[in-house]
Design an enzyme around this catalytic site. Structure first.
Site, PDB file in Angstrom:
ATOM      1  CE  LYS A 185       5.498   7.189  -1.102  1.00 19.84           C
ATOM      2  NZ  LYS A 185       5.176   7.319   0.334  1.00 19.84           N
ATOM      3  CE1 TYR A 188       3.570   7.946  -4.091  1.00 19.00           C
ATOM      4  CE2 TYR A 188       3.811   6.109  -5.615  1.00 19.00           C
ATOM      5  CZ  TYR A 188       3.430   6.595  -4.380  1.00 19.00           C
ATOM      6  OH  TYR A 188       2.928   5.734  -3.423  1.00 19.00           O
ATOM      7  CB  THR A 227      -6.338   5.642   1.191  1.00 20.01           C
ATOM      8  OG1 THR A 227      -5.239   5.799   0.264  1.00 20.01           O
ATOM      9  CG2 THR A 227      -6.050   4.478   2.127  1.00 20.01           C
TER      10      THR A 227
END
Length: 326
Positions: free
Chosen positions: A211, A207, A244
């Protein structure tokens, strides 16, 4: 075996420590409030992952300002529901949904083809969709999921739309590419010899790599556009830690804590969308003032690795090769 455990454990510890630091900063910092933005009548925008979360708030605000907004997402039912909701709130809103699965190069090409068939200009591209800490797996084309969806999928989408973005921009009214990244890039490493994490998989490391790759791409693209003299800018945005569905793959104890504290410490999707919208719409970021990395409404310095020309170029060339582009 022990080496593999450490390979997974160290990135996890680094990421959660960074997350704790970011939460403290958010707690004691004034949250950025989006200023009144000018009307966007006649402009066309694409927002990936625009059916929920930050992306939905971006779409809703742009539509309210008069832009024609296309939601790109893989869940058609969710996307059409988002369209209906926005149209109920703003009866004159020009918003539509086109299926887009960033884990499929074929789907990306089909999305671009459907968009081209409408013969529209394109003033704003918000690369917002993403996955976080998903179990080890591969995209339809064999790429590691974080690298394939968060980075390579958006790389291809941007590449295929570049000609429209360039011709849609004008001096004084630049087109813009906004890449929604994360503070996680600060602890990311680009493994050019193992971009797909084949040697040893860590969801946390993968991850963070994806990014950082987004920032390297955003910076290199902006420089190329400046050198070419095109009325188009590229920037990256950190929306902060936002409440979220992105966090559903957290380590279980943290996931349980998240469910308790998210509404207290996390930003709302609307707050998370504020800097994304500012980067996409603000007249203050026109022309030479565009580009860079933005967080909480301000341009921020990022890691030296992000500005390393050779790393930017090497990743760019590797991406073109992986995607079969010239």
């Amino acid at each position: 075996m022990l080496s593999a455990v450490w390979t997974n454990l160290i990135p996890m510890i680094k990421l959660y420590m960074l997350g704790f630091k970011v939460l403290l900063v958010q707690l004691f910092s004034r949250r950025f409030k989006l200023p009144v933005m000018p009307r966007q009548d006649g402009k066309v925008a694409i927002v990936t992952g625009g059916a929920r979360g930050i992306g939905f708030e971006v779409v809703r605000h742009m539509a309210r300002l008069g832009a024609h907004v296309i939601i790109g997402g893989r869940n058609e039912e969710e996307g059409l529901a988002a369209v209906r909701k926005i149209r109920e709130e703003h009866k004159e809103a020009e918003v539509e949904f086109i299926k887009l699965d960033l884990a499929s190069l074929q789907s990306i090409r089909q999305f671009v083809q459907r968009f081209r068939e409408q013969d529209l200009q394109l003033n704003i591209l918000v690369n917002n969709a993403g996955v976080m800490l998903v179990p080890e797996g591969r995209t339809e084309d064999g790429f590691e999921q974080h690298f394939g969806v968060n980075y390579l999928g958006h790389f291809l989408l941007t590449w295929l739309l570049l000609d429209i973005l360039k011709t849609s921009g004008k001096w004084g009214h630049f087109s813009r590419v906004v890449n929604v990244s994360s503070s996680a890039h600060r602890i990311g490493e680009i493994r050019l010899n193992d971009l797909n994490s084949n040697q040893c998989y860590s969801a946390h490391a993968a991850y963070c790599q994806s990014k950082l790759a987004q920032l390297l791409f955003s910076s290199h693209l902006h420089q190329e556009l400046q050198r070419g003299g095109f009325p188009l800018s590229s920037c990256a945005v950190d929306p902060g830690i936002v409440d979220t569905a992105l966090y559903r793959h957290l380590w279980m104890p943290l996931l349980l804590a998240h469910n308790v504290i998210a509404h207290l410490l996390f930003r709302t999707p609307s707050e998370g969308a504020a800097t994304v919208l500012y980067s996409a719409l603000s007249p203050e970021l026109e022309g030479e003032n565009g580009g860079g990395f933005w967080a909480n409404g301000h341009r921020e310095m990022t890691t030296p690795l992000t500005f390393e020309p050779q790393l930017q170029l090497s990743l760019w060339q590797a991406s073109l090769q992986l995607l079969g582009l010239q």
